[in-house]
Design an enzyme around this catalytic site. Structure first.
Site, mmCIF file in Angstrom:
data_model
loop_
_atom_site.group_PDB
_atom_site.id
_atom_site.type_symbol
_atom_site.label_atom_id
_atom_site.label_comp_id
_atom_site.label_asym_id
_atom_site.label_seq_id
_atom_site.Cartn_x
_atom_site.Cartn_y
_atom_site.Cartn_z
ATOM 1 N N LYS A 97 3.932 9.491 -0.324
ATOM 2 C CA LYS A 97 4.342 8.262 -1.003
ATOM 3 C C LYS A 97 4.674 8.603 -2.461
ATOM 4 C CE LYS A 97 2.288 3.829 0.124
ATOM 5 N NZ LYS A 97 1.052 3.039 0.077
HETATM 6 O O1 G3P Z 1 -0.565 -0.231 0.058
HETATM 7 C C1 G3P Z 1 0.431 -0.997 -0.495
HETATM 8 C C2 G3P Z 1 0.195 -2.472 -0.435
HETATM 9 O O2 G3P Z 1 0.146 -2.893 0.904
HETATM 10 C C3 G3P Z 1 -0.950 -2.976 -1.241
HETATM 11 O O3 G3P Z 1 -1.064 -4.331 -1.085
HETATM 12 O O4 G3P Z 1 -2.560 -6.248 -1.320
HETATM 13 O O5 G3P Z 1 -2.609 -4.468 -3.080
HETATM 14 O O6 G3P Z 1 -0.653 -5.996 -2.889
HETATM 15 P P1 G3P Z 1 -1.755 -5.304 -2.158
#
Ligand code: G3P
Length: 229
Positions: A97
């Site tokens: 990533k």
């Molecule tokens: O891992 C990337 C993403 O899914 C993180 O989500 O909930 O921290 O916005 P969030």
């Protein structure tokens, strides 16, 4: 549509992998440090320091056959490239990533040419996704929920990226991320996302339906009244 689990929690990955619906996993530095903390508190790991990033990623890569995203944390292209090369050597199914910044794009171009699989993360606009698609990343990760949190229409971003990628036949897979509600998974599928990466508890919420439970109970109650030989 493929379902990835957005977590570094190996117990949850194992539990849901048994259902046969886990196509891959995405981690980020927050999920990995949470897992490291948990392993420290559980007194596992090495010399009380808990599991390392590499150990956590390799454990997940063994558990699931599909792609597992692990995030590079360098911010400058040459350091990112070095990190990407190292991470990609940890397992056959690892995907690196990289952040969608100018340095991230430079690193993407370099590592793609070496055959390293990539997931361009922290995408919040169709234009960012367009640049990622031009460079042939393996995955692009638009963050729906963080847009909703800020008052924007997160799902519109998925629709826009799907339209752009279809117009130009980009091969990059659209990996919708940062979900806030289980119903958004179906919305992302309708919009044409290739993958949804979701928190483990979303799988339980997607599956559970009171009509299914009530219907099953009624069938079993009827069946209990049948004459048995
Ligand atoms: O891992 C990337 C993403 O899914 C993180 O989500 O909930 O921290 O916005 P969030």
């Amino acid at each position: 549509m493929k379902i990835f689990l957005d977590t570094a929690n190996i117990a949850e990955i194992r539990r849901l992998n048994e259902l046969g619906i886990v196509d891959g996993v995405t981690t980020n530095p927050s999920w990995v440090s949470k897992e490291n903390r948990a392993s420290r508190e559980g007194k596992e790991g090495r010399e009380g320091k808990g599991k390392t990033f590499k150990e956590i990623v390799q454990e997940i890569c063994k558990e699931v056959k599909g792609p597992v995203s692990a995030e590079a944390t360098a911010t400058e292209a040459s350091a990112m490239i070095k990190e990407a090369r190292e991470i990609s050597g940890w397992a056959k199914n690892v995907v690196v990533k990289l952040p969608t910044t100018a340095e991230g794009l430079k690193a993407l171009k370099a590592v793609s040419e070496e055959g390293i699989k990539t997931n361009m993360t922290l995408v919040f606009s169709a234009n960012q996704a367009l640049l990622v698609g031009k460079l042939n990343a393996t995955y692009v990760s638009p963050f729906i929920g963080r847009l909703y949190d800020a008052g924007y229409d997160g799902m519109q971003l998925i629709k826009d990226v799907v339209a752009i990628y279809r117009n130009y036949k980009f091969r990059t897979q659209i990996l919708a991320a940062s979900f806030r509600e289980p119903r958004e998974v179906a919305e992302a599928a309708i919009a044409g996302a290739d993958v949804a990466t979701i928190k483990p508890e979303f799988v339980d919420q997607m599956l559970k339906n009171p009509f299914t439970d009530a219907g099953l109970k009624a069938f079993l109650d009827s069946w209990a009244t049948m004459a048995k030989k």
